[in-house]
Scaffold this active site. Structure first.
Site, PDB file in Angstrom:
ATOM      1  N   SER A 171      29.424 -12.874  51.936  1.00  9.07           N
ATOM      2  CA  SER A 171      28.795 -11.953  52.801  1.00  9.07           C
ATOM      3  C   SER A 171      27.737 -11.520  53.780  1.00  9.07           C
ATOM      4  O   SER A 171      27.869 -12.399  55.077  1.00  9.07           O
ATOM      5  CB  SER A 171      28.619 -11.035  51.400  1.00  9.07           C
ATOM      6  OG  SER A 171      28.971  -9.071  51.643  1.00  9.07           O
ATOM      7  N   ASP A 217      39.898  -6.907  52.292  1.00  9.35           N
ATOM      8  CA  ASP A 217      38.490  -6.632  51.881  1.00  9.35           C
ATOM      9  C   ASP A 217      38.771  -5.963  52.561  1.00  9.35           C
ATOM     10  O   ASP A 217      38.429  -5.697  53.935  1.00  9.35           O
ATOM     11  CB  ASP A 217      37.990  -7.771  52.292  1.00  9.35           C
ATOM     12  CG  ASP A 217      37.004  -7.966  52.909  1.00  9.35           C
ATOM     13  OD1 ASP A 217      36.009  -6.824  51.996  1.00  9.35           O
ATOM     14  OD2 ASP A 217      35.907  -8.789  52.216  1.00  9.35           O
ATOM     15  N   HIS A 247      36.738  -7.855  48.204  1.00  7.87           N
ATOM     16  CA  HIS A 247      36.035  -8.690  48.514  1.00  7.87           C
ATOM     17  C   HIS A 247      35.221  -8.235  46.710  1.00  7.87           C
ATOM     18  O   HIS A 247      33.892  -9.046  46.795  1.00  7.87           O
ATOM     19  CB  HIS A 247      34.881  -7.576  49.330  1.00  7.87           C
ATOM     20  CG  HIS A 247      33.792  -7.840  50.199  1.00  7.87           C
ATOM     21  ND1 HIS A 247      33.178  -9.074  50.720  1.00  7.87           N
ATOM     22  CD2 HIS A 247      32.592  -8.294  49.275  1.00  7.87           C
ATOM     23  CE1 HIS A 247      31.866  -9.747  51.348  1.00  7.87           C
ATOM     24  NE2 HIS A 247      32.086  -8.730  50.276  1.00  7.87           N
TER      25      HIS A 247
END
Length: 720
Positions: free
Chosen positions: A577, A663, A709
């Site tokens: 991330s 995501d 995500h």
């Protein structure tokens, strides 16, 4: 205290729709354990709470909080449609190209994948022999979740006789998991949030308990919820990764639902929490640097919320309650680190806040638990964990240092604030969770009965300090096999994050233990921008200080090599991330320091993302990265380190990236473009070098279909 609300506040996150952490850390919650049975999502427990830990066991760090919506606004509708179509075609073309490339390359690793998967399954089964999901005790009743079902049993009865209160499959939610549970004060109702792995939004189901539990109500798109009274539920709704509205709903006399609070500032995110004694329900509106709390008196849940203290820029605060006093965990005053203060309920303004306890310099407040006569602060200083126990009766503070191997601690559920014992677990990346308790009566730490799992005895933990470019000392935590010889020849895996004031995630993971057993060295670099040494550590690594985190990372890797921990040709760098910013930046500035880089859902194009204010989270992210649209210096500064902007023809390390098709935080298109640009730069460099046998790095992208995500089951993360 509910670690669901507080721990994310302490991490400097405003949730943005993820528990963990990451963000989340929170992210973002207070995970009970990463070890869990297959088909059983582990729950985080706090108060009458259980919340699923959303970070997958295979993930490295909490998530970054950005939506995947792409494209920019243009004045003409025709141009806008053309732009969207062109962007969509390009996206599909790049995705197809990468999928074909993955299909060509992945068979090469088939044998290795099979061996690793078998080993991880073996370790997983070994360390879940006696594991079970957390138990929530309310008087004579115990509640727990296993295999998608919620059970109820009597405290002194055999759990084999437990009654099933709720089943995911029976209600047709077979693809979902239980994320959070709240039991009403009189145990007549139960609120549950269900979430699927490929969606950010959760559904709240309210069950009326009794001999035959029934579904009372279903509420879509809910983020947080708390019982203000036996039949009065407050909840927040989520839209476009934002929570700005608070509603109240009742279930018995004069059933109705009404809007209670709306947050107007897009930088702020709203969540709910009940004080430990259940006197107040708090409505918490937080940005990354500022907060504001409203109180709902649980004795009068229909009255309008009362403001504690109007938001003051740079001041974060969180509320607990004891004997008509508000206990305020806040950054108010100098230095701008957390302090415990108190004020009368009737005079709650900050002019009446009195200091109870202040943290030492460069100390991280990880968590905080309130009891009737004491409170416990879970602290981290120079990589070591310890407890500070504050007695409200004797007005004393006792400091308890925890075992040196411990890197993470997680609070267990304490629904009754009058309890005389605080339970928690300690772990490290290579040490499975071990249960401890602190007794207020005995004033000592108690190690609980040893579980029947193998004890890790062959791993050595070392803590180092690297001197950064500006002379700042940066902590590093290193793990390696005690029996390893010639460490300079061993492979090294370096971990980094350095954003949002979030610590590197260092709880137990099977894959880390597997690497230790196979001779790897693991290093965790606690660079600025993270939160390992308090709020100042984060401030020193965000916005116009972001390059300090890069300098820290470089210094850490160089020190490791200088001390004989591996060498560049055997070194890999791992990040997830927002950690992808520093990892990707180092890959551009110092590619010779590492041979490989592994990224999970990486944030690699800071500049373009922060230029798109129509994305739902860009405005609140300005407190972390700056505002390049209004500040030219900020734009130039971001451009100086942004991984995507600084790719150039040179000898890059090999790169493996995992991305997620659904995501909503890290745009897949941005990752596709990053991979294409990086691969082209590496090939351009190789083509300019006519030397025979010139090395060309592998740059591989694995796009996980139908994944997001946030969440992943054990099976999915194992495959990943």
């Amino acid at each position: 205290m509910c670690c669901t609300g507080l721990r994310n506040l302490l991490q400097g996150l405003r949730f943005s729709a993820k528990y963990y952490s990451k963000h989340n850390p929170p992210q973002t919650l207070c995970p009970y354990s990463e070890i869990k049975p297959k088909k059983c999502h582990i729950l985080d427990c706090s108060e009458s709470t259980c919340a699923h830990r959303t970070a997958p066991p295979g993930s490295i760090l909490p998530c970054r909080f950005f939506s995947c919506k792409e494209g920019t606004k243009v004045p003409s509708k025709r141009k806008q449609n053309t732009s969207i179509v062109t962007s969509d075609v390009l996206h599909k073309k790049l995705l197809k190209s990468e999928q074909e490339n993955w299909n060509d390359i992945s068979p090469t690793y088939k044998a290795m994948t099979k061996r690793i998967k078998e080993k991880l399954e073996e370790l997983h089964n070994m360390y879940t022999l006696n594991s079970r999901s957390p138990r929530m005790r309310f008087g004579e009743n115990v509640y727990f979740e296993e295999n998608g079902c919620i059970f109820h049993a009597k405290a002194d009865d055999d759990e084999g006789n437990a009654d099933i209160l709720f089943s995911i499959e029976d209600l047709g939610f077979s693809d979902a998991f239980i994320q959070r549970i709240r039991i009403s004060p009189d145990q007549s109702y139960m609120a549950i949030s269900l979430k699927s792995e490929n969606s950010e939004e959760a559904t709240c189901i309210i069950m009326k308990l009794g001999n035959f539990p029934v579904v009372e109500k279903v509420i879509p798109s809910v983020f947080s919820f708390e019982w203000a009274a036996n039949d009065v539920l407050y909840y927040t709704t989520q839209k476009n990764l934002k929570c700005q509205n608070v509603f109240m709903t009742t279930f018995t006399y004069q059933k109705h639902t009404k809007l209670v609070y709306t947050e107007q500032d897009a930088r702020f995110f709203v969540d709910l929490y009940c004080t430990k004694d259940r006197r107040f329900l708090t409505i918490n509106s937080n940005s990354k640097t500022t907060s504001e709390v409203w109180l709902v008196d649980c004795r009068h849940p229909f009255e309008s919320p009362a403001l504690v203290q109007a938001r003051t820029t740079g001041v974060i605060y969180h509320i607990e309650h004891r004997k008509e006093q508000l206990y305020i965990l806040t950054t108010y005053g100098e230095p701008a680190e957390y302090k415990l203060m108190k004020a009368p309920v009737a005079s709650s303004g900050k002019e009446n806040w009195q200091l109870v306890y202040a943290l030492e310099k460069r100390t991280k407040l990880v968590d905080f638990e309130m009891f009737s006569d004491d409170c416990i602060m879970f602290l981290k200083n120079a990589g070591h964990l310890y407890l500070n126990v504050i007695s409200f009766i004797s007005h004393s503070v006792q400091s308890v240092k925890l075992p040196t191997w411990a890197c993470e601690f997680e609070l267990e559920s304490h629904p009754e604030h009058t309890t005389s014992t605080c339970y928690f677990q300690l772990s490290s990346p290579v040490h499975p969770p071990k249960r401890f308790a602190y007794s207020f009566k005995e004033n000592n730490l108690i190690e609980q009965a040893v579980q029947e799992v193998p004890i890790i005895t062959n791993c050595h933990t070392t803590r180092l300090l690297a001197k950064s470019k500006d002379e700042t000392l940066v902590p590093i935590t290193v793990f390696h096999n005690k029996n390893s010889k010639e460490l300079h020849r061993k492979p090294l895996l370096v971990h980094v994050y350095g954003a949002y004031g979030i610590d590197l995630h260092m709880s137990f993971k099977e894959e880390k233990l597997m690497l230790i057993e196979e001779g790897w060295i693991l290093a965790y670099c606690h660079v600025r921008g993270g939160g390992e040494q308090g709020l100042g550590w984060h401030r020193d690594g965000c916005q116009h200080n972001k390059l300090k985190g890069l300098h820290d990372l470089r210094a850490c890797i160089m020190l490791l090599h200088e001390l004989g921990f591996s060498q560049p040709k055997h070194t890999a760098l791992a990040a997830a991330s927002a950690g992808g910013v520093l990892a990707g930046a180092l890959c551009n500035t110092d590619p010779a320091l590492i041979r490989a880089m592994v990224l999970q859902a990486p944030f690699v194009d800071v500049l373009n993302t922060m230029m798109k204010t129509h994305l739902p989270l860009t405005i609140e992210e300005q407190e972390e990265w700056g505002n390049p649209l209004e500040d030219e210096k900020c734009m130039k500064y971001i451009k100086s380190y942004c991984p995507y902007q600084n790719i150039k023809p040179q000898c890059y390390p090999s790169v493996f990236i995992t991305a997620y098709e659904n995501d909503e935080r890290i745009p897949l298109t941005g990752i596709l473009q990053y991979v294409q640009k990086l691969r082209k730069a590496a090939l351009d460099h190789a083509s300019r070098k006519s030397k025979k046998g010139n090395w060309i790095p592998n740059i591989i992208l694995d796009v996980q279909a139908n994944s997001s995500h946030c969440d992943s089951s054990w099976e999915h993360s194992l495959n990943e």
